[in-house]
Design a protein around this motif. Structure first.
Motif, PDB file in Angstrom:
ATOM      1  N   ARG A  64       0.831  -1.203   0.000  1.00 51.06           N
ATOM      2  CA  ARG A  64       0.000   0.000   0.000  1.00 51.06           C
ATOM      3  C   ARG A  64       0.866   1.255   0.000  1.00 51.06           C
ATOM      4  N   LEU A  65       0.462   2.226  -0.822  1.00 50.72           N
ATOM      5  CA  LEU A  65       1.108   3.527  -0.854  1.00 50.72           C
ATOM      6  C   LEU A  65       0.059   4.608  -0.657  1.00 50.72           C
ATOM      7  N   THR A  66       0.478   5.720  -0.063  1.00 46.82           N
ATOM      8  CA  THR A  66      -0.437   6.839   0.127  1.00 46.82           C
ATOM      9  C   THR A  66       0.147   8.099  -0.492  1.00 46.82           C
ATOM     10  N   GLY A  67      -0.734   8.989  -0.883  1.00 47.09           N
ATOM     11  CA  GLY A  67      -0.353  10.290  -1.416  1.00 47.09           C
ATOM     12  C   GLY A  67      -1.309  11.334  -0.882  1.00 47.09           C
ATOM     13  N   THR A  68      -1.506  12.410  -1.656  1.00 48.59           N
ATOM     14  CA  THR A  68      -2.405  13.490  -1.265  1.00 48.59           C
ATOM     15  C   THR A  68      -3.421  13.712  -2.381  1.00 48.59           C
ATOM     16  N   PRO A  69      -4.700  13.680  -2.067  1.00 51.90           N
ATOM     17  CA  PRO A  69      -5.698  13.876  -3.119  1.00 51.90           C
ATOM     18  C   PRO A  69      -5.654  15.304  -3.671  1.00 51.90           C
ATOM     19  N   GLY A  70      -6.075  15.447  -4.896  1.00 50.74           N
ATOM     20  CA  GLY A  70      -6.117  16.763  -5.523  1.00 50.74           C
ATOM     21  C   GLY A  70      -6.913  16.699  -6.804  1.00 50.74           C
ATOM     22  N   HIS A  71      -7.017  17.829  -7.470  1.00 56.59           N
ATOM     23  CA  HIS A  71      -7.782  17.890  -8.715  1.00 56.59           C
ATOM     24  C   HIS A  71      -6.923  17.352  -9.861  1.00 56.59           C
ATOM     25  N   GLY A  72      -7.529  16.459 -10.650  1.00 55.69           N
ATOM     26  CA  GLY A  72      -6.778  15.848 -11.741  1.00 55.69           C
ATOM     27  C   GLY A  72      -6.334  16.831 -12.806  1.00 55.69           C
ATOM     28  N   SER A  73      -6.921  18.022 -12.841  1.00 58.10           N
ATOM     29  CA  SER A  73      -6.535  19.018 -13.842  1.00 58.10           C
ATOM     30  C   SER A  73      -5.292  19.802 -13.428  1.00 58.10           C
ATOM     31  N   MET A  74      -4.812  19.593 -12.216  1.00 57.40           N
ATOM     32  CA  MET A  74      -3.641  20.332 -11.720  1.00 57.40           C
ATOM     33  C   MET A  74      -2.603  19.363 -11.159  1.00 57.40           C
ATOM     34  N   PRO A  75      -1.922  18.616 -12.043  1.00 54.82           N
ATOM     35  CA  PRO A  75      -1.002  17.577 -11.579  1.00 54.82           C
ATOM     36  C   PRO A  75       0.348  18.103 -11.100  1.00 54.82           C
ATOM     37  N   PHE A  76       0.719  19.341 -11.481  1.00 54.62           N
ATOM     38  CA  PHE A  76       2.055  19.822 -11.162  1.00 54.62           C
ATOM     39  C   PHE A  76       2.282  19.857  -9.653  1.00 54.62           C
TER      40      PHE A  76
ATOM     41  N   LEU B 112      -3.563  -4.049  -9.352  1.00 52.11           N
ATOM     42  CA  LEU B 112      -3.398  -2.645  -8.979  1.00 52.11           C
ATOM     43  C   LEU B 112      -4.778  -2.034  -8.747  1.00 52.11           C
ATOM     44  N   THR B 113      -4.972  -1.438  -7.576  1.00 51.42           N
ATOM     45  CA  THR B 113      -6.248  -0.820  -7.236  1.00 51.42           C
ATOM     46  C   THR B 113      -5.989   0.626  -6.842  1.00 51.42           C
ATOM     47  N   ALA B 114      -6.602   1.558  -7.581  1.00 46.48           N
ATOM     48  CA  ALA B 114      -6.326   2.968  -7.322  1.00 46.48           C
ATOM     49  C   ALA B 114      -7.497   3.833  -7.768  1.00 46.48           C
ATOM     50  N   GLY B 115      -7.650   4.967  -7.105  1.00 47.66           N
ATOM     51  CA  GLY B 115      -8.563   5.996  -7.558  1.00 47.66           C
ATOM     52  C   GLY B 115     -10.013   5.749  -7.242  1.00 47.66           C
ATOM     53  N   SER B 116     -10.735   6.861  -7.073  1.00 51.90           N
ATOM     54  CA  SER B 116     -12.167   6.789  -6.815  1.00 51.90           C
ATOM     55  C   SER B 116     -12.971   7.492  -7.891  1.00 51.90           C
ATOM     56  N   LYS B 117     -12.304   8.366  -8.675  1.00 50.30           N
ATOM     57  CA  LYS B 117     -12.993   9.116  -9.723  1.00 50.30           C
ATOM     58  C   LYS B 117     -11.958   9.614 -10.727  1.00 50.30           C
ATOM     59  N   LEU B 118     -12.364   9.754 -11.972  1.00 52.60           N
ATOM     60  CA  LEU B 118     -11.435  10.067 -13.042  1.00 52.60           C
ATOM     61  C   LEU B 118     -10.683  11.373 -12.812  1.00 52.60           C
ATOM     62  N   ASN B 119     -11.315  12.371 -12.196  1.00 54.56           N
ATOM     63  CA  ASN B 119     -10.676  13.684 -12.062  1.00 54.56           C
ATOM     64  C   ASN B 119     -10.117  13.961 -10.670  1.00 54.56           C
ATOM     65  N   ILE B 120      -9.898  12.891  -9.898  1.00 53.31           N
ATOM     66  CA  ILE B 120      -9.300  13.040  -8.567  1.00 53.31           C
ATOM     67  C   ILE B 120      -7.949  12.333  -8.533  1.00 53.31           C
ATOM     68  N   ILE B 121      -6.913  13.060  -8.147  1.00 54.17           N
ATOM     69  CA  ILE B 121      -5.597  12.437  -7.953  1.00 54.17           C
ATOM     70  C   ILE B 121      -5.704  11.463  -6.785  1.00 54.17           C
ATOM     71  N   PRO B 122      -5.342  10.190  -6.990  1.00 57.18           N
ATOM     72  CA  PRO B 122      -5.572   9.191  -5.939  1.00 57.18           C
ATOM     73  C   PRO B 122      -4.638   9.367  -4.744  1.00 57.18           C
ATOM     74  N   GLU B 123      -5.205   9.150  -3.570  1.00 58.41           N
ATOM     75  CA  GLU B 123      -4.410   9.244  -2.346  1.00 58.41           C
ATOM     76  C   GLU B 123      -3.977   7.870  -1.831  1.00 58.41           C
ATOM     77  N   ASP B 124      -4.649   6.816  -2.286  1.00 55.88           N
ATOM     78  CA  ASP B 124      -4.324   5.468  -1.826  1.00 55.88           C
ATOM     79  C   ASP B 124      -4.236   4.529  -3.026  1.00 55.88           C
ATOM     80  N   VAL B 125      -3.229   3.683  -3.013  1.00 53.87           N
ATOM     81  CA  VAL B 125      -3.069   2.669  -4.062  1.00 53.87           C
ATOM     82  C   VAL B 125      -2.652   1.363  -3.401  1.00 53.87           C
ATOM     83  N   GLU B 126      -3.232   0.263  -3.862  1.00 55.62           N
ATOM     84  CA  GLU B 126      -2.829  -1.059  -3.406  1.00 55.62           C
ATOM     85  C   GLU B 126      -2.290  -1.867  -4.589  1.00 55.62           C
TER      86      GLU B 126
END
Length: 433
Positions: free
Chosen positions: A190-202, A282-296
């Motif tokens: 498992r890895l974690t990150g920080t959620p955010g808007h998919g239109s602002m990846p920088f 690989l399991t990741a993401g909850s919605k197309l335009n949300i940067i995923p915070e959790d991945v397995e």
């Protein structure tokens, strides 16, 4: 054919059951003629079948022939024929499970019925076990029986998949049998990150991007090559010339050497000599335009003897380097390590005798199982001497078996099926008396 058409697919979920359809089929086939049949249901739809021909001598050794009744999922679009059609085409049965392992399960059951119909009354008890859930570890099948119904399945000796494929060598035909198997230490990373808007990846902390790098590093990692006694005994038993055997017995250059072999054999050789760590899910993401915070990331880990959870964690840390601190690792069954039975036993001797009508002069060759079978539950709970064996015609090679199992276009020739029935009849008659 009917086992295949019943279309039981085990995806690992508790409710993916319905092995009961195959239990119904086998119970109908076996009942009567001196065979005692019992059914055991570990969860709704998860039925296993245990049939017995009781022995006359309580001191004589007992033997269990065990097959499983489930198969793994399949991508039907990749197959030449319907994977659940059980079609017989030019002397070959096509379908998921043809190699893993309805060919063995069916031949064992047919042999048991033939023996019963012919009035066979052994000295030692014969058990036929057709178990659920092997493809997901046996929790609802063999392990459930061993823990909850020990009197139904306890045995001195056991045979299940796989082995018996003819290996032509300069010294004659060799028939491998499985005396040892690797440990299925499946895990979730498992890895974690920080959620955010998919239109602002920088500048984002995207857990999926980190997971992609983790998967890439695991795929590139090569655990230490271990050419131990089991592998050395196998290579030396082939009787091949030194110029061919030498590179297969040296750690330096071993992977390059096996890359020159047919792909199916190369796969087996690599896995026999390495603990393997394979990313498979690989399991990741909850919605197309949300940067995923959790991945397995699902890992299929198969350990060599002596390797446990601590050793595997060290390998993963080595593979990931600076990313090792980013992950958490959960082993599904941290104690599910490698198991083994004696390479020599009265049953192994009987297996060698039973194989002679098919390959005269052939000798048996002990081999390490690179996957896993339900035999490990019997070794652990009962101390059973358990082996993988069978028989195949000359038209079914190790290379084919290695690529078809859990792969595309599984199939088995009818000649191999009939050889299997005759093998079990001869072996049971010889060993149980």
């Amino acid at each position: 054919q009917q086992l295949n058409r019943n279309r039981y697919v085990n995806d690992g979920a508790v409710d993916s059951g319905e092995e009961l359809r195959n239990a119904d089929l086998l119970q109908t086939y076996l009942e009567g003629g001196g065979v005692d049949v019992q059914r055991f249901e570990s969860a709704p739809g998860r039925a296993s079948l245990v049939a017995r021909i009781e022995g006359s001598d309580p001191d004589a050794p007992s033997l269990c022939l065990m097959g499983h009744t489930d198969v793994v999922p399949v991508n039907e679009e990749r197959w030449t024929h319907d994977p659940f059609g059980g079609e017989l085409i030019d002397g070959v049965v096509w379908g998921r499970g043809a190699i893993d392992m309805f060919n063995v399960t069916a031949s064992m059951v047919v042999a048991a019925r033939r023996l019963a119909d012919n009035g066979f009354r052994p000295k030692g008890t014969l058990i036929i076990a057709a178990v659920a859930d092997e493809e997901a570890g046996g929790t609802y099948g063999a392990e459930h029986l061993a823990i909850n119904e020990p009197d139904a399945v306890r045995c001195d000796y056991l045979i299940t998949e796989s082995g018996g494929f003819p290996l032509p060598t300069p010294a004659g035909v060799r028939l491998p049998y499985l005396a040892e198997e690797k440990g299925p230490m499946w895990a979730t990373l498992r890895l974690t990150g920080t959620p955010g808007h998919g239109s602002m990846p920088f500048g984002s902390d995207n857990a999926l991007i980190k997971a992609a790098e983790v998967v890439s590093r695991l795929a590139a990692y090569r655990p230490p090559t271990r050419l131990d006694g089991a592998w050395r005994g196998f290579v030396e038993g082939l009787g091949i010339p030194e110029e061919l055997a030498g590179p297969l017995l040296q750690e330096d250059g071993f992977v390059d050497a096996i890359a020159m072999l047919p792909i199916g054999i190369a796969k087996m050789a690599y896995s026999c000599t390495h603990t393997t760590i394979t990313p498979t899910m690989l399991t990741a993401g909850s919605k197309l335009n949300i940067i995923p915070e959790d991945v397995e990331v699902g890992l299929d880990i198969r350990t060599l003897p002596g390797d446990g959870a601590d050793q595997v964690r060290e390998m993963i840390d080595t593979a990931l380097g600076d990313l090792a601190g980013e992950i958490t690792l959960h082993f599904h069954r941290p104690d599910d390590t490698a198991t083994a039975s004696p390479e020599q036993s009265p049953l192994v001797d009987a297996m060698g005798r039973a194989a002679q009508p098919f390959y005269e002069g052939a000798s048996l060759l002990p081999m390490r199982m690179v996957g896993t079978t339900d035999a490990r539950h019997f070794r652990r709970h009962f101390g059973t001497a358990a082996y993988g064996f069978g028989i195949f015609s000359a038209q079914t090679s190790l290379d084919q078996i290695a690529t078809m199992a859990h792969g595309d276009d599984e199939r088995i020739d009818v000649e191999s099926l009939e050889m299997g029935v005759q093998l079990w009849e001869g072996l049971v008659t010889d060993f149980l008396g």
